[in-house]
Structure formats: C-alpha cells, structure tokens
Design a protein around this motif. Structure first.
Motif, mmCIF file in Angstrom:
data_model
loop_
_atom_site.group_PDB
_atom_site.id
_atom_site.type_symbol
_atom_site.label_atom_id
_atom_site.label_comp_id
_atom_site.label_asym_id
_atom_site.label_seq_id
_atom_site.Cartn_x
_atom_site.Cartn_y
_atom_site.Cartn_z
ATOM 1 N N LEU A 1 0.822 -1.211 0.000
ATOM 2 C CA LEU A 1 0.000 0.000 0.000
ATOM 3 C C LEU A 1 0.853 1.256 0.000
ATOM 4 O O LEU A 1 0.480 2.274 -0.587
ATOM 5 C CB LEU A 1 -0.940 -0.005 1.208
ATOM 6 N N GLN B 1 1.539 1.894 -3.517
ATOM 7 C CA GLN B 1 0.379 2.434 -4.239
ATOM 8 C C GLN B 1 0.120 3.885 -3.856
ATOM 9 O O GLN B 1 -0.196 4.721 -4.695
ATOM 10 C CB GLN B 1 -0.846 1.576 -3.953
ATOM 11 N N SER B 2 0.261 4.171 -2.553
ATOM 12 C CA SER B 2 0.079 5.552 -2.101
ATOM 13 C C SER B 2 1.132 6.457 -2.704
ATOM 14 O O SER B 2 0.844 7.586 -3.112
ATOM 15 C CB SER B 2 0.183 5.638 -0.574
ATOM 16 N N ALA C 1 3.425 0.484 -9.176
ATOM 17 C CA ALA C 1 3.250 1.249 -7.946
ATOM 18 C C ALA C 1 4.555 1.945 -7.603
ATOM 19 O O ALA C 1 5.591 1.679 -8.206
ATOM 20 C CB ALA C 1 2.809 0.327 -6.815
ATOM 21 N N THR D 1 -8.120 8.715 -6.163
ATOM 22 C CA THR D 1 -7.325 7.510 -5.932
ATOM 23 C C THR D 1 -6.425 7.693 -4.720
ATOM 24 O O THR D 1 -6.295 6.799 -3.878
ATOM 25 C CB THR D 1 -6.442 7.216 -7.163
ATOM 26 N N THR E 1 -8.378 7.327 -1.505
ATOM 27 C CA THR E 1 -8.680 5.930 -1.190
ATOM 28 C C THR E 1 -7.441 5.215 -0.674
ATOM 29 O O THR E 1 -7.467 4.539 0.354
ATOM 30 C CB THR E 1 -9.148 5.198 -2.463
ATOM 31 N N ARG E 2 -6.336 5.389 -1.407
ATOM 32 C CA ARG E 2 -5.138 4.652 -1.035
ATOM 33 C C ARG E 2 -4.588 5.122 0.300
ATOM 34 O O ARG E 2 -4.069 4.336 1.080
ATOM 35 C CB ARG E 2 -4.086 4.774 -2.128
ATOM 36 N N GLN E 3 -4.707 6.436 0.541
ATOM 37 C CA GLN E 3 -4.218 6.935 1.826
ATOM 38 C C GLN E 3 -5.050 6.377 2.963
ATOM 39 O O GLN E 3 -4.518 6.028 4.020
ATOM 40 C CB GLN E 3 -4.238 8.461 1.848
ATOM 41 N N THR F 1 -3.972 2.871 3.420
ATOM 42 C CA THR F 1 -2.659 2.837 4.054
ATOM 43 C C THR F 1 -2.775 3.165 5.535
ATOM 44 O O THR F 1 -2.130 2.530 6.375
ATOM 45 C CB THR F 1 -1.702 3.838 3.371
#
Lengths: 292, 466
Positions: free
Chosen positions: B76, B79-80, B273, B406, B409-411, B414
């Motif tokens: 993650l 991704q973040s 990522a 995005t 969401t990713r944050q 995470t």
C-alpha cells in the motif's frame, strides 16, 4: 484491538487535518465567491463553464456588432430623412416654377434655391459613418456622389452575423436610394429642374415633377428599409440579452458558491473542529500521566 | 538439590526480571521512534536435565511483528506513493489550463473571435484590425507557452525519475548492507532487532519509491522482489537505471548484478506502484495525452482560421495569406504556432474582404472568421473551438480529480493498515506500565527467595558450626 500510543496521536492528527483542510477549502470558496478554483474541483462543471464563457463571449460579440452597425443605420436614416425633405422642397419649387405667371427673374431665384438644395443633397449623400462613406456600398473610401452627381459606389451591402447562424445585410446603398438603379436619379432630376428654371422653361419645370416624386418615394422607401433593419437588430439584441442573462444564470449556478449553505457549513465545521480539539485534549491528556 | 541451588535459582530469577525491565525500558524509550517495533523479553526455564533446579533464563528478545501485515503495508505504501506523486504532478500540469484564475488560453481564444467579429462590423477601422493581430499573437503565444511548459515539465520529470532511481539504488544498497550485518549477527548469535528495525524502515521507504515485496529464502535470508526483477538477494543489490527510448518515453532498466546495464532488462512495463511509476505515468501518459490534445486543438483551429483568412483579401487587394504560421503536421503544431510574420504590424493586410473589388467596406470574410467560433470542426469531434478547449479543460481536470480520488482511497487504506501495524508492533505505555510492575514484583519475590535461602543457610551454618 490493541491500541498502541502512537495510534491515538495518529487518529487525532488525521481527523484534525481533514477538518482543517475542508475548512481551508470552504474559506477559499467563500472569499473568492467561486466554487471552482481549478478544473479538478469539478471537471464536468469546469468544462461546461469554459463552454459557457465561450458562448457568452460570442453573445457579447453579436451585441457589440449590433450596436456598432446600428449607429451607422441611424446616421443613414437621418440622412435619408433629410434627403427626402430636400426632394419635397424641390417639388414645391418645381410647382412654383411651372406657374405661368412667374417672370424669368423669379425662376432664376428659384433656380438658385435648387442649386443650394443640390449642394445639401450632395453633402447628405456623402455622409460618413464608422465604415467610411455611408452610401457608397462597399466602396466606403469613395464619396457616394461626385460633384456632378455621378454615383461612385457599388451596390453591395454590408453583411454581418447578428445572432448564431443569422447573417443579414445591415446597410443601404446610395445606388438604391439615389440612382436610377433604384428608380430615378435624384441628382440628375434636380439638375434638370435647375436647368429648366434657369432657362425660364415652365413646361420643363412641370415635367420634372414626376421624377422628383419618384425620387422622393425611392428615398423614403430606402429610409423605411433602414427602419426595418433596425427593428430586426433590436429584436435580435433583445433575444441576445435574454441569452446573455440565461448564460450568466447558468454560469452562476455552476460556478458560484451559495453563500448561505457555505457559511452554514463553515459554522458547522468550526463547531466540529472545537469538539474534535476538546476530544483530542482528553485523549492525549489521559493515561500516561497517571501511569508514569 | 541443596540450598545453594535455591540461591542460584533466585539469582537467575533476579537477572531475568532485570532483563525484562531493561526490555520494558527500551520500549518506553522508543515509544515515539519511527519504525520501532516493540520487543518482548523471552524468558524460559533453564534446562539442565535431571539436575534442574527450576532456574529461569533470558533467551533473548523478540520483535513483535506480523509479516503479512508488513507485506500489505509495503504494497500500500507503494500504491500511495504512486498516487500521491501523480496527484501532485498533475496539479502542476493542471495549472497550465486553469482559466479560472483569470487570463488563460480560453480567454485569449474568445478574444480572438471577438476581434474578428469587431472587424466584421468595422472593416475599415485600422485599430480594430490591429486588435485581431494582437489577439492572434497572444493566442498563439499562449498555445506555445502551454506546449513549451508541458515539454519542460516532461524534461523535469525525466530528472525527477533519474533522481528517484538514484534514491532507490542508495536504499537498495543500504538494505543489502543491513542484511549483511543481520546475517552476520544471526550467525554469531547476536541480537539484531535494532538492525531489523532499520532494515524494515528502509524497505518501507524503498516500497514508497518502487513496487517491492519481500520474502525470506530457505537460508533465512531476505529477498527483495521488485517489478519483474529480483532487486536484492543474499546481500547483493541490483541497481536500476533509466534511459530514453526512441519514442521519447522513459525506460527503466534493471542493471546486471555486476553493475553493467543491459537493455534486455527493461522493466518499465512492470512498474505499477511507487513514486517512480507515478512519475512515469504522468510523464509518458498524462502529459503526452495533454500535448496531443493541445496539438490537435491548435492545428485544427488555426488551420480553419488560416484557410478562411487566406480566401480573404487585404486592403491592398491581394489575398492568399494565412493568419498563422503553422507547421504542416498536427504533431508539434502547438509548439510552432505563431502569427504570420508577413502580417505583423500590417493590419491593412488582414483578409477581411471576400472580394478585391469591394474594398474597403466588404467584411464578408471577417464575418466568416467570426463564424468559425461557433462552427463545429470534424477533426475535433464535431466541437467548435470553444467547446474543444472546454473538453481539454475538462479532461485535464478529470485526470487530476481522478488522481486525487485515488490518492484519498489509497491513503485511507494505508492509514488503516498502518493502524493495524501499530496495533501489533507499536508500543503501548499502559502495557509497558503493567509489564514494569510484573517484572518488579517478580524481582521482589525472587529477592525474598534469596533472603530466605540466605537466612536458612546462615542458620544452618550457625547450628552446624557451633
């Protein structure tokens, strides 16, 4: 769930920073009055706003075109009105001159007045507007009539777009108002009258009456045409002003901040923020002091 | 079994509880240390077979961590990192198309069409004609500037990618070095928890820059798997390098283990990522798309204007002059757009008239130019120039908005896994307080055992020694 100490701080920090960020956004929107500061704030609305801006600009263009050409039309109308007055006066002089009891001297005096009318007629026909000589068709850098009354212009009309897809002629030419192309040659008729009066020819003076009337009618017809064009411009302008208002309303709906809802959200946010700070104080203050 | 065994057991107990307190102290000290994983003292009975006297010994310390949660965290983080880089970079690109701050490309496009319309109304007015030239100039300048800035942006992003690659390599080196020291420590039976903390922290940083996942091989050694390539195995790191391909796009290459680079190891396609992937996506997808949108817009709008203008005649009676200097191809059109040099400072040459015989009053061509402002262009998807520009603004905004969503969401994900990680590995002071009391009580009890045994021994000596 096991709660490590850092989690408590992280949670407090995250929720406070989320609230602060929303507060900053709202404050920015309220102070600028605009809901959209960058396209990404609302891409669909940003795109529509850009389209509306283009449409508004087009609408403003049509309206400014209308106001520019309208002032020329007003000048034309005034000029034609003056020209038709001159023709009326010439008719009176022709009538007087055809009276058999007049002497040659009387007719010479009348001829002098006709000469003045001719000069005034030339100056009226050669009125200047924003494009140049008003009655020269598209050859606006040339006077419509030269000193001998010959038409120097052409018969093309000025065409502009006055609303989306509507192109219309917004000028009248000297050709249709003053020359034989439109019926009778006004200046030539005036010259004929003057010649008849100078040569003490009552018959000849009477003879010009028909042509004088034809010329007058022709000028009045052209004058009426300018009126019709102006009416058309006015109604187009009215429709455009409605469009402009509607576009502005749409722009405002899409792009402006609703001050009441924004302010009330801001107030709500301040309350939430205070509560969050109070909670944070409690969360961060308890526990460790007691144990250590 | 004698009294001295009791004394030995008490001694061991006091030593073991002291060790426990030391570990607790270490946890308390590091409550705020980033990357610190809480330790547990491992106590076990001293195994001496049939001679056992029930002693305790500290077998060492254990780092309390969940390998799977850590893996998830690493993924993650990558991704973040990707989303945050993309969000930030697109924010910069968006600024180029932001008309909402005041003057922009859209404003000057509208001004250009307005000035055509003004010339249509007053074709003989040189001031009005000059305004067309000025607006055409500033429109082409704006288009050129946007194009140049996008190009500069790509150059910047290349440097940024190179810098990131350097950081990735440095991080890989430090992970490899730490792995070496950890393996050495394990071999000699030393404690390596601190080194493992450091290595985990380094891996998280690495994972933010480039997508990685890790596992332990059969020999208990860490392997770092990167995008389509093993980045580190057995203390040996493989470096990344970047290059520009023939199409102008970035290539990420994995060097050979001996340090030489090989074009065979192109791992660009595998990057999904990490910040490096974010830079790559923005540079070679987002910005490229924006450039081609801008090129299509400039080429077609200016092309249409040119063809109508060239059909018109200037006050000098001649025509055939385009309004803009424009390249022959759509690619690169925006960068080369300029006002036709022949018209500069010559408003009388503007092709406003449709006939050389009806000068100067004929403004038919200026009307036609103004009409282009609301005429759909087939090559731009049947949109008129204003709509086509609005579509660019919308699509640039949409990219940025998507990236921001995005990122959110990713944050959030995470943060959630970070909370899980903290929940497992973070220090809880409450817990440490309890541990402290536990070890302290045990120490007190052990010392009581010691005192008792000592008193008994003393009594025995007194009795026997009399």
């Amino acid at each position: 769930m096991r709660i490590a100490d850092n989690m408590r701080f992280d949670t407090v920090q995250r929720s406070l920073s989320a609230l602060r960020s929303r507060q900053a956004t709202l404050t920015g929107q309220i102070s600028s009055g605009s809901r959209i500061g960058a396209p990404s704030d609302d891409p669909a609305a940003a795109s529509r706003l850009t389209r509306i801006a283009a449409q508004s600009a087009r609408t403003a263009d049509y309206r400014s075109t209308i106001s520019t050409v309208r002032s020329d039309l007003e000048l034309s109308e005034a000029g034609l009105a003056q020209a038709s007055d001159l023709m009326v006066r010439a008719k009176e002089l022709a009538l007087q001159g055809s009276n058999g009891s007049l002497t040659a001297d009387d007719r010479r005096m009348l001829a002098n007045e006709v000469e003045t009318i001719q000069k005034q007629f030339l100056s009226t026909a050669n009125t200047r507007g924003s494009r140049g000589f008003l009655f020269s068709g598209n050859l606006t850098n040339k006077a419509a009539l030269d000193d001998s009354g010959n038409y120097l212009g052409d018969s093309s009309e000025h065409e502009v777009e006055i609303s989306p897809g509507v192109t219309t002629s917004v000028s009248v030419t000297g050709a249709e108002a003053f020359t034989s192309a439109g019926g009778a040659d006004a200046y030539a008729t005036l010259s004929a009258l003057r010649t008849a009066l100078e040569s003490n020819d009552a018959e000849g003076a009477a003879h010009t009456l028909t042509d004088l009337e034809t010329s007058r009618a022709q000028i009045v017809r052209t004058q009426a045409k300018t009126g019709l064009i102006m009416n058309r411009l006015d109604s187009a302008d009215e429709a455009l002003s409605t469009t402009a208002l509607e576009l502005d309303r749409r722009r405002s709906t899409l792009g402006d901040v609703d001050p009441f809802s924004a302010l009330s959200e801001l107030n709500q946010l301040s309350t939430t923020l205070q509560q969050a700070i109070a909670v944070a104080r409690t969360t961060l203050g308890t526990g460790n002091n007691d144990t250590f | 079994m004698g009294l001295s065994d009791v004394l030995n057991a008490a001694r061991d107990a006091m030593a073991a509880q002291t060790f426990g307190i030391t570990v607790t102290g270490q946890n308390v000290s590091n409550v705020n240390t980033p990357g610190y994983v809480r330790r547990q003292a491992l106590l076990e009975t001293r195994d001496m077979g049939p001679n056992s006297f029930g002693g305790v010994q500290a077998a060492g310390i254990q780092r309390v961590a969940d390998r799977f949660v850590n893996q998830r965290h690493l993924a993650l983080t990558g991704q973040s990192g990707e989303a945050s880089t993309r969000d930030q970079l697109l924010g910069q690109a968006e600024a180029l198309f932001n008309d909402f701050g005041g003057t922009g490309l859209g404003t000057s496009l509208n001004a250009l069409f307005s000035s055509f319309s003004a010339v249509a109304a007053s074709p003989t007015d040189l001031t009005t004609r000059s305004a067309v030239l000025q607006n055409a100039q500033s429109f082409s300048e704006q288009v050129r500037t946007a194009s140049t800035q996008l190009q500069n942006f790509r150059t910047d992003l290349f440097s940024q990618a190179r810098e990131l690659t350097g950081q990735v390599n440095a991080k890989l080196d430090s992970v490899a070095e730490l792995s070496g020291r950890i393996n050495q420590a394990h071999a000699t039976g030393e404690e390596a928890a601190d080194l493992e903390d450091k290595r985990d922290a380094a891996l998280v940083e690495l994972g933010g820059m480039v997508e990685i996942h890790t596992y332990t091989d059969g020999n208990g050694q860490l392997v770092v798997q990167g995008p389509g390539v093993t980045l580190m195995q057995g203390e040996v790191a493989r470096h990344l390098s970047i290059d520009i391909g023939d199409d102008g796009k970035l290539k990420v290459l994995a060097n050979n283990v001996n340090g030489t680079s090989s074009s065979g190891n192109d791992i660009t396609a595998h990057l999904t990522a990490g910040q490096l992937s974010g830079v790559l996506t923005v540079r070679d997808h987002d910005v490229v798309d924006m450039q081609s949108d801008l090129d299509a817009f400039a080429f077609n709008v200016a092309g249409q204007i040119n063809s109508v203008h060239a059909a018109g005649f200037g006050l000098d009676g001649s025509g055939g002059r385009p309004l803009f200097a424009l390249g022959g191809t759509q690619a690169g059109a925006a960068a080369s757009l300029n006002l036709n040099a022949a018209l500069k400072d010559h408003p009388e040459l503007l092709g406003a008239s449709s006939s050389p015989g009806e000068l100067p009053g004929n403004a038919t061509q200026a009307t036609a130019l103004a009409k282009l402002g609301s005429t759909p262009i087939a090559a731009l998807g049947d949109l008129d120039p204003g709509q086509a520009y609005a579509r660019i603004v919308g699509s640039v905004g949409q990219r940025k908005a998507d990236a921001a969503a995005t990122l959110d969401t990713r944050q959030a994900m995470t943060a959630q896994v970070e909370a899980m990680r903290q929940s497992i590995s973070g220090v809880s002071l409450d817990e440490e307080m309890v541990s402290l009391s536990k070890f302290q009580r045990a120490f007190q009890a052990a010392s009581r055992v010691f005192t008792t045994a000592d008193q008994m021994l003393e009594e025995l000596l007194n009795t026997v020694g009399r």
